[in-house]
Design a protein around this motif. Structure first.
Motif, PDB file in Angstrom:
ATOM      1  N   PHE A  51      -2.274   7.873   4.157  1.00  0.00           N
ATOM      2  CA  PHE A  51      -0.929   7.484   4.602  1.00  0.00           C
ATOM      3  C   PHE A  51      -1.093   6.691   5.891  1.00  0.00           C
ATOM      4  O   PHE A  51      -1.909   7.064   6.746  1.00  0.00           O
ATOM      5  CB  PHE A  51      -0.073   8.732   4.848  1.00  0.00           C
ATOM      6  CG  PHE A  51       0.103   9.580   3.607  1.00  0.00           C
ATOM      7  CD1 PHE A  51       1.295   9.531   2.892  1.00  0.00           C
ATOM      8  CD2 PHE A  51      -0.912  10.408   3.156  1.00  0.00           C
ATOM      9  CE1 PHE A  51       1.456  10.297   1.747  1.00  0.00           C
ATOM     10  CE2 PHE A  51      -0.754  11.181   2.013  1.00  0.00           C
ATOM     11  CZ  PHE A  51       0.436  11.127   1.306  1.00  0.00           C
ATOM     12  N   TYR A  52      -0.297   5.619   6.038  1.00  0.00           N
ATOM     13  CA  TYR A  52      -0.476   4.697   7.165  1.00  0.00           C
ATOM     14  C   TYR A  52       0.785   4.558   8.007  1.00  0.00           C
ATOM     15  O   TYR A  52       1.902   4.614   7.498  1.00  0.00           O
ATOM     16  CB  TYR A  52      -0.842   3.294   6.644  1.00  0.00           C
ATOM     17  CG  TYR A  52      -2.142   3.240   5.894  1.00  0.00           C
ATOM     18  CD1 TYR A  52      -3.336   2.968   6.547  1.00  0.00           C
ATOM     19  CD2 TYR A  52      -2.174   3.458   4.525  1.00  0.00           C
ATOM     20  CE1 TYR A  52      -4.543   2.913   5.857  1.00  0.00           C
ATOM     21  CE2 TYR A  52      -3.371   3.415   3.819  1.00  0.00           C
ATOM     22  CZ  TYR A  52      -4.549   3.140   4.489  1.00  0.00           C
ATOM     23  OH  TYR A  52      -5.733   3.092   3.796  1.00  0.00           O
ATOM     24  N   TYR A  53       0.572   4.328   9.320  1.00  0.00           N
ATOM     25  CA  TYR A  53       1.654   3.916  10.214  1.00  0.00           C
ATOM     26  C   TYR A  53       1.986   2.456   9.898  1.00  0.00           C
ATOM     27  O   TYR A  53       1.194   1.753   9.266  1.00  0.00           O
ATOM     28  CB  TYR A  53       1.212   4.015  11.685  1.00  0.00           C
ATOM     29  CG  TYR A  53       1.116   5.417  12.219  1.00  0.00           C
ATOM     30  CD1 TYR A  53       2.263   6.150  12.511  1.00  0.00           C
ATOM     31  CD2 TYR A  53      -0.117   6.010  12.455  1.00  0.00           C
ATOM     32  CE1 TYR A  53       2.186   7.438  13.023  1.00  0.00           C
ATOM     33  CE2 TYR A  53      -0.202   7.298  12.966  1.00  0.00           C
ATOM     34  CZ  TYR A  53       0.946   8.008  13.246  1.00  0.00           C
ATOM     35  OH  TYR A  53       0.866   9.277  13.745  1.00  0.00           O
ATOM     36  N   GLU A  54       3.133   1.988  10.384  1.00  0.00           N
ATOM     37  CA  GLU A  54       3.544   0.604  10.120  1.00  0.00           C
ATOM     38  C   GLU A  54       2.573  -0.423  10.694  1.00  0.00           C
ATOM     39  O   GLU A  54       2.474  -1.539  10.190  1.00  0.00           O
ATOM     40  CB  GLU A  54       4.959   0.348  10.646  1.00  0.00           C
ATOM     41  CG  GLU A  54       6.003   1.012   9.776  1.00  0.00           C
ATOM     42  CD  GLU A  54       7.429   0.652  10.156  1.00  0.00           C
ATOM     43  OE1 GLU A  54       7.645  -0.278  10.944  1.00  0.00           O
ATOM     44  OE2 GLU A  54       8.333   1.332   9.637  1.00  0.00           O
ATOM     45  N   ASP A  55       1.820  -0.036  11.741  1.00  0.00           N
ATOM     46  CA  ASP A  55       0.865  -0.986  12.327  1.00  0.00           C
ATOM     47  C   ASP A  55      -0.466  -1.026  11.571  1.00  0.00           C
ATOM     48  O   ASP A  55      -1.395  -1.710  11.963  1.00  0.00           O
ATOM     49  CB  ASP A  55       0.626  -0.681  13.809  1.00  0.00           C
ATOM     50  CG  ASP A  55      -0.063   0.657  14.041  1.00  0.00           C
ATOM     51  OD1 ASP A  55      -0.442   1.343  13.069  1.00  0.00           O
ATOM     52  OD2 ASP A  55      -0.224   1.030  15.217  1.00  0.00           O
ATOM     53  N   GLY A  56      -0.548  -0.264  10.462  1.00  0.00           N
ATOM     54  CA  GLY A  56      -1.752  -0.296   9.634  1.00  0.00           C
ATOM     55  C   GLY A  56      -2.761   0.793   9.937  1.00  0.00           C
ATOM     56  O   GLY A  56      -3.730   0.969   9.198  1.00  0.00           O
TER      57      GLY A  56
END
Length: 181
Positions: A51-56
């Motif tokens: 799972f990733y944050y919006e910044d990658g």
């Protein structure tokens, strides 16, 4: 199959024609960077999922078995430092878990058994000193509990049995003298 911000493989059940996810699964943030990447096996999450944050950057990662979390999972703060790590068995926390402050200091650590707090848990102040030592049995407060001032001296201590306070509790002043029994 592409569906909104999701992309995945599937097949249709041979008797009822119902769609079943099988193969890769990808979900995207609005800017088209990855949000979730994993696999399905016969309609259930299987293997490594990230799972990733919006910044990658990675937010959390771990394994699924038969659609349930299984094995080691690691959670990350934005910036990449580890926020916590522990194990799952059959979709429930099981075994040792450690959570960290953003600077890497341990925040709390202890064990789970079948998704319930189990045994000794230790909570720490940001300076690394022990804040609280507690015990659980089958998810209930059970055994000795000790709270500490930030200077390391005991603030209060007492016992729990089956989720209820048991016996007398002793409260201390910050200088270490007994305040109340």
């Amino acid at each position: 199959v592409k569906e909104g911000n999701k992309e995945y493989e599937m097949y249709r059940h041979e008797t009822n024609n119902k769609p079943i996810k099988h193969g890769y699964y990808k979900e995207y943030h609005p800017d088209k960077t990855y949000k979730v990447v994993g696999n399905f096996l016969e309609g259930k999450k299987e293997g490594k999922w990230v799972f990733y944050y919006e910044d990658g950057q990675v937010k959390k990662e771990g394994n699924y078995k038969d659609g349930k979390e299984d094995g080691k999972w690691v959670l990350y703060y934005k910036g990449g430092k580890i926020e916590g790590e522990g194990n799952y068995k059959d979709g429930k926390e099981d075994g040792k878990w450690v959570l960290y402050y953003e600077d890497g200091q341990v925040k709390k650590e202890g064990n789970y058994k079948d998704g319930e707090l189990d045994g000794k848990w230790v909570y720490y102040y940001g300076n690394g000193k022990v804040e609280t030592e507690v015990n659980h049995k089958d998810g209930e407060k059970d055994g000795k509990w000790v709270y500490y001032y930030e200077n390391g001296k005991i603030e209060k201590e007492g016992n729990w049995k089956d989720g209820k306070e048991d016996g007398k509790w002793v409260l201390y002043r910050e200088n270490g003298k007994i305040d109340k029994e």
